[in-house]
Write an enzyme that holds these catalytic residues in place. Structure first.
Site, PDB file in Angstrom:
ATOM      1  N   LEU A 249      71.179 -18.681  44.766  1.00 29.59           N
ATOM      2  CA  LEU A 249      71.552 -18.708  43.907  1.00 29.59           C
ATOM      3  C   LEU A 249      73.009 -18.758  43.280  1.00 29.59           C
ATOM      4  CD1 LEU A 249      69.522 -20.713  41.509  1.00 29.59           C
ATOM      5  CD2 LEU A 249      70.270 -18.164  39.818  1.00 29.59           C
ATOM      6  N   ASP A 250      73.965 -20.140  43.282  1.00 29.64           N
ATOM      7  CA  ASP A 250      74.808 -19.798  42.649  1.00 29.64           C
ATOM      8  C   ASP A 250      76.423 -19.080  44.347  1.00 29.64           C
ATOM      9  OD1 ASP A 250      74.252 -20.550  40.494  1.00 29.64           O
ATOM     10  OD2 ASP A 250      74.320 -19.285  39.232  1.00 29.64           O
TER      11      ASP A 250
END
Lengths: 286, 286, 286, 286
Positions: free
Chosen positions: A229-230
């Site tokens: 994520l990210d």
């Protein structure tokens, strides 16, 4: 003979002597005229990246034939390569939740013809954006989330993406964390807009985090979706100055403009085949 | 055989099929390894621009020989071309009057090694900067202006420029209008920093003009010197936001930072042979 | 009667009704003319911040007397307040290691009179900057670090700071981590320039971290020194676009320009009493 | 008693001693709580500008009464002043021709509630934008231009503006030059977006002019409409970097994003009563 039109050749391979001269020689030999060329040799990874836009000429073979002929060149240099039709509009499926600014911006660019894409479908876990999407004549798929059966919803989303033949999936403020399986299945063809200047302020409520830290500049980041994520490869970032008077809510509002512009740029560059992956980073031939 | 080192090849010629493949093929044939390449075909002027950085290999002839061999290629395409030694530091003569910020900035970059230039001389119509220039071990030529005999002063300036073997002359806030003769003699090798965002506010006291007009952004422009004042080809521009609270004097102060950065970039790009002329505009391969 | 000159009044207090009218009324009563005023009420912390520049008039009491008179107002609103002589140049002690760009920039602004400060001393753990500092007529204190006795070196540094009567200590790329004791003793009067866009890339080699993450924008951050490394209140940040072609070394070079400008702004604002602390954040009345 | 709500007081008057203390004292006396205040004294024009946001309290008289009471203060200082209801949404009539990007952007902000305005009417000399405008539930007035009778068309436009009770008229790429009479009648309440960084490139096809001049930065300017074309007081400007590869058409496309953002900011600031006129310049209390 192929008609006189434009094509985009993208190449990634180990860096060595003679790549450009070989490729340019190949295109010249088959009567192709180079109108744009960008290259980059990464001194660290020793990888070479090339993007060439060329027009076919009177003596150029049909593209399927040209592709076949190019295979010999490509294999000699261990190239990962593609030849794209420059005039073909990419099919972009957009996912959105309740915040419509990025969707709106993409719809307007699509509508005005300034972003040469097709939008075969918009998918959402909320009904809010149905009106404006359907006004543009685009099917709206509303798949609410059943917290007890997220996989079922994701399966529906994927089915729309697949049946639309999506070249690209855009998470235009889609506020759901995708499952690892979904991330893997969309690898390299899904772009997310994160509402912070990554790697600062990962995760939720980044503008509130930014306010709490007292930063003087906020930003947004468009990146490829990965299971981490990210952390996906960054395509584009934008920033704006802020000061002590801005509340978290005002940062959110200012951020919308940054997000819209940054995401639109990333979508343009991706669909124009200007973005090549270099490990966890990107080469962007603007 | 030439030692293994880097060279910069710059080319301008009419756009046509086969330039890149011919040049890349030539370099490949003589065992040269391309480390950087940028190209641009102007669809309006139909001119083609190319900058290639290459390293010579074990089988590469000496550069004078390579240049001779390249002449055939060049004449076939009507090329204006040069091969520069990438490791050679350009000789930059700086002209300055009373405002020292651009001079200071260039001296520091030179001193810190971050701008790979030589500074054989600084010339001024005022004595103010003598101290800091000589502290850096650079000769300072103070040629005050006799209003009745400006040509005499210009002759002295040109003599220092010539005897220093200057590759580039930088007008670092040199507040004298050069004669047409001098402009012509420095054509293509003199850069001026104008303290406005050209073409706005040509001429004198541009920050005061900007204040009077109430602009919300000010800027500076680095351009080649031509006989047509403030009309030379633009190399680089920079801007900064301002607001109603800034007095003309504060605009002047803010402008200094913009001017320094913009001029330093222009000097770097010129001395790295990244700037090619395209009529009254520039191609800058950054 | 005090001579007619300018003073800066800064106030921090709990937000409530009547602060501005009381303060403005007080100044008016004692024949002071407000030339600049900025205020901010933080809706979250419920703190109020005020900065007023005023000129004394014919009927204004001497400043020590005015300060005494203001005490009544101040205590009523629980104000933290100061009245500074606007014409007094702050004494700024600069600490530097081997990278001289920020030092150079501050020295030039000081020398040109564009940054109204005094520099009673420059301190370094390296001898490199001695020449340029002494050329400016400023004492250079070279205190090399004995790894086995860091406290001894810090003691010497603090002694110079104290005996110089420093209003502000600037860490202009001083590459030593200060002890907690030293941070505490410099609380609120020491500014550091961190070579990243905080909170991204804390700690060492931030430009290399930025390169590895593939960001498209880099930055620098000026902040107050606190015992919590790289976590002090942010005063100013600046950014610049980068792309895939920039090596870590080139990011370092580009970063120098950002760092210089950002640090100079922070020093200016602090010495002009434009920066007020709001918990771990700053109010900057630009 | 008035309910507890927010009001915006704006004042312009000759600069002198005691304005702030008098106004703040007046508000304090009538139980008003200042939540925001900005002031500026122009040292050149000797004019003073003040914007105060205040909340009424339990003891505050009704606003009509408060206005009457304030008249005494105002006349003493020769103030031009207004007290606006901060919660009232300004009525904004938008004029547009064929380029819809600014209109689209304003419609989206209006629709999303991020720009607190009403849009009672959109007027155009072309039918193109009718669909999207009516989808938002806004009346669309299509008044084509009869070249032989421009006054007739302008009369219709003015009639819609008047009957809508417009607080502000926005020329969102309305490609018609207004008559002097119309400019005069809209004085101070009409904002135009000019697609260049004024004062560069006045008049037609500014992006083509910018391309021809070879600038490295393009921009857009929001300004008040005056009879003197492109010379009205500037409210806001924005810029973007460009390079030699951009065609005039690409500059036009990039310019759209700048124009939209710049115009939206100008509309916001005007409708929040943040823009005060200072001769031919503006004071913008952001």
């Amino acid at each position: 003979m192929a008609e006189k039109k434009a094509w985009v050749l993208t190449i990634t391979c180990p860096d060595t002597v003679g790549i450009v001269s070989t490729v340019a020689g190949f295109l010249s030999q088959y009567d192709c005229f180079i109108t744009e060329a960008s290259q980059y040799g990464d001194p660290l990874s020793r990888r070479f990246f090339l993007r060439i836009v060329f027009q076919t000429g009177a003596m150029t073979p049909h593209i399927p034939e040209l592709r076949k002929l190019f295979t010999l060149v490509a294999s000699r240099f261990q190239m990962i390569w593609q030849i794209h039709d420059a005039s073909r509009k990419a099919k972009v499926v957009i996912l959105v939740s309740k915040f419509g600014h990025c969707l709106h911006d993409l719809l307007h660019r699509y509508h005005a013809g300034s972003l040469p894409i097709q939008i075969p479908a918009v998918i959402s876990n909320h009904p809010d954006m149905q009106g404006i999407v359907e006004w543009h004549g685009i099917p709206y798929h509303y798949f609410p989330l059943d917290k007890n059966d997220k996989p079922a919803q994701e399966a529906k989303v994927l089915e729309v993406i697949d049946s639309a033949g999506a070249d690209l999936v855009v998470l235009a403020r889609y506020m759901q964390i995708l499952s690892t399986e979904m991330c893997v299945s969309l690898q390299g063809r899904a772009i997310n807009i994160h509402h912070s200047f990554l790697p600062s302020f990962k995760g939720a409520k980044p503008y509130h985090q930014a306010h709490a830290r007292g930063v003087k500049i906020i930003g947004a980041t468009a990146h490829y979706v990965t299971a981490d994520l990210d952390e996906g490869p960054i395509i584009e970032q934008g920033v704006e100055r802020v000061d002590h008077t801005h509340t978290p809510e005002e940062l959110v509002a200012m951020g919308r403009d940054i997000e819209s512009v940054v995401l639109a740029r990333a979508v343009r560059w991706h669909t124009e085949h200007r973005v090549l992956l270099n490990g966890s980073r990107t080469v962007v031939f603007r």
